[in-house]
Design a protein around this motif. Structure first.
Motif, PDB file in Angstrom:
ATOM      1  N   ALA A 439      60.265  59.076  40.871  1.00  0.00           N
ATOM      2  CA  ALA A 439      60.217  60.497  40.534  1.00  0.00           C
ATOM      3  C   ALA A 439      60.553  60.608  39.058  1.00  0.00           C
ATOM      4  O   ALA A 439      61.568  60.072  38.594  1.00  0.00           O
ATOM      5  CB  ALA A 439      61.245  61.265  41.363  1.00  0.00           C
ATOM      6  N   VAL A 440      59.684  61.274  38.313  1.00  0.00           N
ATOM      7  CA  VAL A 440      59.898  61.473  36.878  1.00  0.00           C
ATOM      8  C   VAL A 440      60.458  62.884  36.706  1.00  0.00           C
ATOM      9  O   VAL A 440      59.825  63.852  37.137  1.00  0.00           O
ATOM     10  CB  VAL A 440      58.558  61.322  36.114  1.00  0.00           C
ATOM     11  CG1 VAL A 440      58.762  61.511  34.618  1.00  0.00           C
ATOM     12  CG2 VAL A 440      57.910  59.970  36.410  1.00  0.00           C
ATOM     13  N   LEU A 452      55.568  62.741  40.611  1.00  0.00           N
ATOM     14  CA  LEU A 452      55.971  61.891  41.735  1.00  0.00           C
ATOM     15  C   LEU A 452      54.897  60.830  41.933  1.00  0.00           C
ATOM     16  O   LEU A 452      53.692  61.144  41.921  1.00  0.00           O
ATOM     17  CB  LEU A 452      56.120  62.724  43.014  1.00  0.00           C
ATOM     18  CG  LEU A 452      57.273  63.731  43.016  1.00  0.00           C
ATOM     19  CD1 LEU A 452      57.137  64.707  44.185  1.00  0.00           C
ATOM     20  CD2 LEU A 452      58.626  63.020  43.080  1.00  0.00           C
ATOM     21  N   HIS A 453      55.305  59.608  42.136  1.00  0.00           N
ATOM     22  CA  HIS A 453      54.370  58.476  42.258  1.00  0.00           C
ATOM     23  C   HIS A 453      54.788  57.619  43.443  1.00  0.00           C
ATOM     24  O   HIS A 453      55.973  57.284  43.567  1.00  0.00           O
ATOM     25  CB  HIS A 453      54.397  57.628  40.982  1.00  0.00           C
ATOM     26  CG  HIS A 453      54.032  58.433  39.763  1.00  0.00           C
ATOM     27  ND1 HIS A 453      52.768  58.438  39.246  1.00  0.00           N
ATOM     28  CD2 HIS A 453      54.774  59.286  39.008  1.00  0.00           C
ATOM     29  CE1 HIS A 453      52.738  59.263  38.202  1.00  0.00           C
ATOM     30  NE2 HIS A 453      53.944  59.789  38.040  1.00  0.00           N
ATOM     31  N   TYR A 454      53.811  57.274  44.258  1.00  0.00           N
ATOM     32  CA  TYR A 454      54.138  56.537  45.492  1.00  0.00           C
ATOM     33  C   TYR A 454      53.048  55.524  45.776  1.00  0.00           C
ATOM     34  O   TYR A 454      51.869  55.867  45.777  1.00  0.00           O
ATOM     35  CB  TYR A 454      54.256  57.546  46.631  1.00  0.00           C
ATOM     36  CG  TYR A 454      54.279  56.962  48.024  1.00  0.00           C
ATOM     37  CD1 TYR A 454      55.482  56.797  48.714  1.00  0.00           C
ATOM     38  CD2 TYR A 454      53.105  56.598  48.671  1.00  0.00           C
ATOM     39  CE1 TYR A 454      55.499  56.276  50.007  1.00  0.00           C
ATOM     40  CE2 TYR A 454      53.116  56.077  49.955  1.00  0.00           C
ATOM     41  CZ  TYR A 454      54.311  55.924  50.610  1.00  0.00           C
ATOM     42  OH  TYR A 454      54.331  55.412  51.882  1.00  0.00           O
ATOM     43  N   MET A 455      53.449  54.290  46.002  1.00  0.00           N
ATOM     44  CA  MET A 455      52.486  53.269  46.436  1.00  0.00           C
ATOM     45  C   MET A 455      52.933  52.748  47.788  1.00  0.00           C
ATOM     46  O   MET A 455      54.077  52.298  47.942  1.00  0.00           O
ATOM     47  CB  MET A 455      52.434  52.121  45.434  1.00  0.00           C
ATOM     48  CG  MET A 455      51.473  51.068  45.885  1.00  0.00           C
ATOM     49  SD  MET A 455      50.273  50.550  44.672  1.00  0.00           S
ATOM     50  CE  MET A 455      51.205  50.352  43.247  1.00  0.00           C
ATOM     51  N   GLY A 456      52.050  52.825  48.764  1.00  0.00           N
ATOM     52  CA  GLY A 456      52.401  52.359  50.105  1.00  0.00           C
ATOM     53  C   GLY A 456      51.407  52.864  51.118  1.00  0.00           C
ATOM     54  O   GLY A 456      50.345  53.387  50.761  1.00  0.00           O
ATOM     55  N   PRO A 457      51.763  52.725  52.411  1.00  0.00           N
ATOM     56  CA  PRO A 457      50.828  53.170  53.441  1.00  0.00           C
ATOM     57  C   PRO A 457      50.610  54.677  53.367  1.00  0.00           C
ATOM     58  O   PRO A 457      51.544  55.420  53.035  1.00  0.00           O
ATOM     59  CB  PRO A 457      51.539  52.808  54.758  1.00  0.00           C
ATOM     60  CG  PRO A 457      52.712  51.976  54.385  1.00  0.00           C
ATOM     61  CD  PRO A 457      53.023  52.196  52.957  1.00  0.00           C
ATOM     62  N   VAL A 458      49.407  55.096  53.684  1.00  0.00           N
ATOM     63  CA  VAL A 458      48.991  56.511  53.725  1.00  0.00           C
ATOM     64  C   VAL A 458      49.609  57.375  52.617  1.00  0.00           C
ATOM     65  O   VAL A 458      50.137  58.460  52.864  1.00  0.00           O
ATOM     66  CB  VAL A 458      49.243  57.150  55.123  1.00  0.00           C
ATOM     67  CG1 VAL A 458      48.331  56.550  56.154  1.00  0.00           C
ATOM     68  CG2 VAL A 458      50.689  57.056  55.564  1.00  0.00           C
ATOM     69  N   LEU A 496      66.068  58.471  46.830  1.00  0.00           N
ATOM     70  CA  LEU A 496      66.042  57.915  45.472  1.00  0.00           C
ATOM     71  C   LEU A 496      67.393  58.156  44.798  1.00  0.00           C
ATOM     72  O   LEU A 496      67.788  59.311  44.617  1.00  0.00           O
ATOM     73  CB  LEU A 496      64.946  58.591  44.648  1.00  0.00           C
ATOM     74  CG  LEU A 496      63.510  58.144  44.893  1.00  0.00           C
ATOM     75  CD1 LEU A 496      62.542  59.064  44.156  1.00  0.00           C
ATOM     76  CD2 LEU A 496      63.302  56.701  44.456  1.00  0.00           C
ATOM     77  N   SER A 497      68.083  57.090  44.443  1.00  0.00           N
ATOM     78  CA  SER A 497      69.386  57.306  43.823  1.00  0.00           C
ATOM     79  C   SER A 497      69.530  56.515  42.528  1.00  0.00           C
ATOM     80  O   SER A 497      70.471  56.726  41.758  1.00  0.00           O
ATOM     81  CB  SER A 497      70.502  56.902  44.800  1.00  0.00           C
ATOM     82  OG  SER A 497      70.322  55.545  45.138  1.00  0.00           O
ATOM     83  N   ILE A 498      68.616  55.592  42.301  1.00  0.00           N
ATOM     84  CA  ILE A 498      68.783  54.700  41.139  1.00  0.00           C
ATOM     85  C   ILE A 498      67.884  55.168  40.000  1.00  0.00           C
ATOM     86  O   ILE A 498      66.686  55.398  40.201  1.00  0.00           O
ATOM     87  CB  ILE A 498      68.434  53.252  41.544  1.00  0.00           C
ATOM     88  CG1 ILE A 498      69.451  52.787  42.588  1.00  0.00           C
ATOM     89  CG2 ILE A 498      68.420  52.321  40.348  1.00  0.00           C
ATOM     90  CD1 ILE A 498      69.131  51.468  43.224  1.00  0.00           C
ATOM     91  N   THR A 499      68.489  55.314  38.837  1.00  0.00           N
ATOM     92  CA  THR A 499      67.672  55.692  37.677  1.00  0.00           C
ATOM     93  C   THR A 499      67.307  54.422  36.909  1.00  0.00           C
ATOM     94  O   THR A 499      68.049  53.432  36.925  1.00  0.00           O
ATOM     95  CB  THR A 499      68.426  56.643  36.734  1.00  0.00           C
ATOM     96  OG1 THR A 499      69.585  55.957  36.242  1.00  0.00           O
ATOM     97  CG2 THR A 499      68.837  57.922  37.444  1.00  0.00           C
TER      98      THR A 499
END
Ligand code: FAD
Ligand code: NDP
Length: 513
Positions: A439-440, A452-458, A496-499
């Motif tokens: 998440a930017v 928001l960027h997501y790589m994975g199933p569906v 998401l907790s890690i920057t």
């Protein structure tokens, strides 16, 4: 009561156009609206306009490809784009699922499974033909006049076309919407058109594609290479500069790495120079590596050009109407009006806007409402979500990390990120190396989320809902206080907790902590 109110409103809307026509005096034109192009944008606009009582005619005509492929009404998406692509994507995912099924205890023989290309093509084409038929029925029911001819301007209000019998006819329109879309480009090298095919041909290609060279590393190139690989063919992707130009760089590189891990070959910084047919029928492709100027050649069964698309303005005689263009596209303002106020454009033919079906559809509908129902609502081209349909899909909405940094400066951008392990990947021991999301966000204020960027199933299914949230002003606080749905991969956004700035390891220890 509500029903009555709605009914009255609909009836009122239906009367709007005839009333306006009556108020403005006599009928001056044959039609209130003529739409050039019956694809996603044109059909949406035409069908919406008749809802408000407009007299509408829609032209749709497909010029066959150099390989002779042609198709029915509905445009790119239905015939040679999103729909056949999604079906082939699904076919390739099912091949993978057969292997997974064995690990899950299904008693199936997953050795030496092979697709039947001809059967797949037939199923896909049958579905497309049924959509073509439903589209024609829908147009007839809604009373949109449909003409299966190429339409072009004679002047700003007159369109000419040839009938099936060869006669030339003209008609006049108060408003014209140009929604002619685009077609694949061919490189200007020997053998390109005679021996290569494009996405316009692949979904109805009768021959097994076999070992395929895919030239181009945009959406079309990567998606085609991936479904071909999933179906058991051996694709190679030729990349002129970078993979997925315009997308977030980290995500694009991750996508290419995922494809490489699955056995797809890449020829980087390479351009084709000629294609010739060998006596055995296969294709010899000559190419140059532009980073070291070395020349090479390789033999393939099929060459698929995926080097971008050209707007279909050449046949329109736009000069006769005075419509201005740039790089094969039509220039419009915020109301989709061209340089001629009553001529509009929607969809892929517009210069500088996303080439996506839902964009064309919404722009077409909103335009019809503004033209015939007194609406003022404009199309918002910002924060359009999109998905690249590769085996691990990549979906995103909003800004890339680079765009955010360029816009706000690095000190004002926070990137939350993480790798994750989809639960369903454990039993078949699928690689989780490329399951990643980020998440930017803004650093200050309410930490508004910019991308928001997501790589994975569906991935497409995951990002669709988040796109609505982002458009509604989603903040980091809201996202992290949203309770996830467990066990899903979409819930990873709420965890998401890690920057990136913290330098902490974004690899997860377990699935449920
Ligand atoms: P089109 O759908 O191209 O329709 C234009 C129509 O006008 C065509 O039928 C054309 O033949 C006709 N025409 C042209 N000139 C004339 C004329 N002078 N007279 C009469 N008719 C004419 N988008 C997504 O959102 N998701 C996806 O997954 C996706 N996948 C895709 C996969 C591929 C392989 C391709 C090529 C595209 C994909 N797209 C996808 C993009 C999407 O298909 C387009 O954005 C969309 O179809 C554009 O709609 P349009 O109405 O502008 O044009
Ligand atoms: P793109 O413009 O996205 O990509 C074209 C690719 O071809 C780039 O990698 C480009 O490289 C390369 N290229 C261009 N010219 C040459 C050349 N002469 N020789 C070698 N390589 C070349 O086009 P696509 O056809 O992939 O997609 C068109 C549009 O269709 C997309 O923008 C998208 O909007 C839509 N689409 C959407 C999909 C979806 O929503 N899932 C799926 C498919 C299409 P370089 O970067 O160097 O210019």
């Amino acid at each position: 009561m509500l029903l009555l109110k709605n009914l009255k409103q609909t009836q009122l809307q239906r009367c709007w156009q005839p009333l306006a026509r009556f108020a403005s005096g006599q009928r001056k034109f044959d039609y209130d609206l003529v739409v050039l192009g019956g694809g996603s944008g044109g059909l949406a606009c035409a069908k919406e306009a008749v809802e408000y009582g407009a007299r509408v005619l829609c032209f749709d005509y497909v010029t066959p490809t150099p390989a002779g492929t042609k198709w029915g009404v509905g445009g790119t998406c239905v015939n040679v784009g999103c729909i056949p692509k999604k079906l082939m994507h699904q076919a390739s995912l099912l091949g993978e699922a057969v292997h997974e099924a064995v690990a899950y205890g299904w008693n199936v023989n997953d050795r030496d499974i092979k697709p039947n290309w001809q059967k797949l093509v037939k199923s896909v084409q049958n579905h497309i033909k049924s959509v073509n038929w439903v589209t024609r029925v829908d147009l007839r029911d809604k009373q949109v006049e449909y003409v299966n001819s190429l339409g072009y301007f004679v002047d700003a209000h007159t369109i000419e076309y040839k009938t099936k019998q060869g006669a030339t006819k003209q008609l006049t329109a108060q408003n014209v919407v140009v929604a002619v879309g685009g077609r694949p480009r061919y490189p200007d090298i020997p053998g390109a058109k005679e021996l290569g095919i494009t996405s316009d041909d692949i979904f109805s290609y009768e021959k097994d594609p076999g070992q395929t060279l895919v030239v181009g590393a945009g959406y079309v190139g990567l998606e085609c290479a991936c479904f071909l690989k999933g179906l058991g063919y051996e694709p190679t992707v030729m990349v002129r500069s970078i993979v997925l130009r315009g997308f977030d760089r980290q995500m694009s590189e991750l996508l290419a790495a995922m494809m490489t891990e699955r056995g797809i070959k890449f020829l980087h910084t390479t351009i084709p120079t000629a294609v010739e047919r060998l006596p055995n029928g296969r294709l010899l492709v000559n190419f140059t590596n532009t980073s070291n100027q070395t020349k090479g050649s390789e033999v393939y069964d099929t060459v698929l050009w995926a080097i971008g698309r050209k707007g279909l303005i050449d046949d329109l005689n736009l000069a006769a109407a005075g419509v201005q263009t740039r790089n094969d596209k039509i220039i419009v303002d915020g109301t989709e009006a061209t340089s001629v106020p009553h001529i509009y454009a929607v969809g892929d033919i517009i210069y500088g806007r996303p080439e996506l079906t839902p964009v064309a559809i919404l722009a077409g509908r909103l335009l019809a409402r503004r033209l015939f129902a007194g609406s003022k609502q404009l199309m918002d081209y910002r924060d359009v979500a999109t998905t690249v349909f590769t085996p691990l899909e990549y979906s995103c909405v909003g800004m890339s990390e680079e765009q955010a940094i360029e816009t706000l400066g690095p000190e004002n951008v926070e990137v939350f990120h993480g790798y994750y392990k989809p639960t369903e990947f454990f039993i078949p021991q699928k690689s989780v190396r490329h399951c990643y999301l980020k998440a930017v966000a803004e650093v200050g204020g309410e930490q508004k989320i910019l991308g928001l960027h997501y790589m994975g199933p569906v991935a497409g299914e995951v990002i669709q809902g988040f796109a609505a949230a982002l458009k509604s002003g989603l903040t980091v606080n809201t996202l992290l206080n949203t309770v996830g749905i467990h066990p899903t991969t979409a819930e990873e956004f709420t965890r998401l907790s890690i920057t990136k700035r913290s330098g902490r390891d974004p690899t997860p220890a377990s699935c449920c902590s």
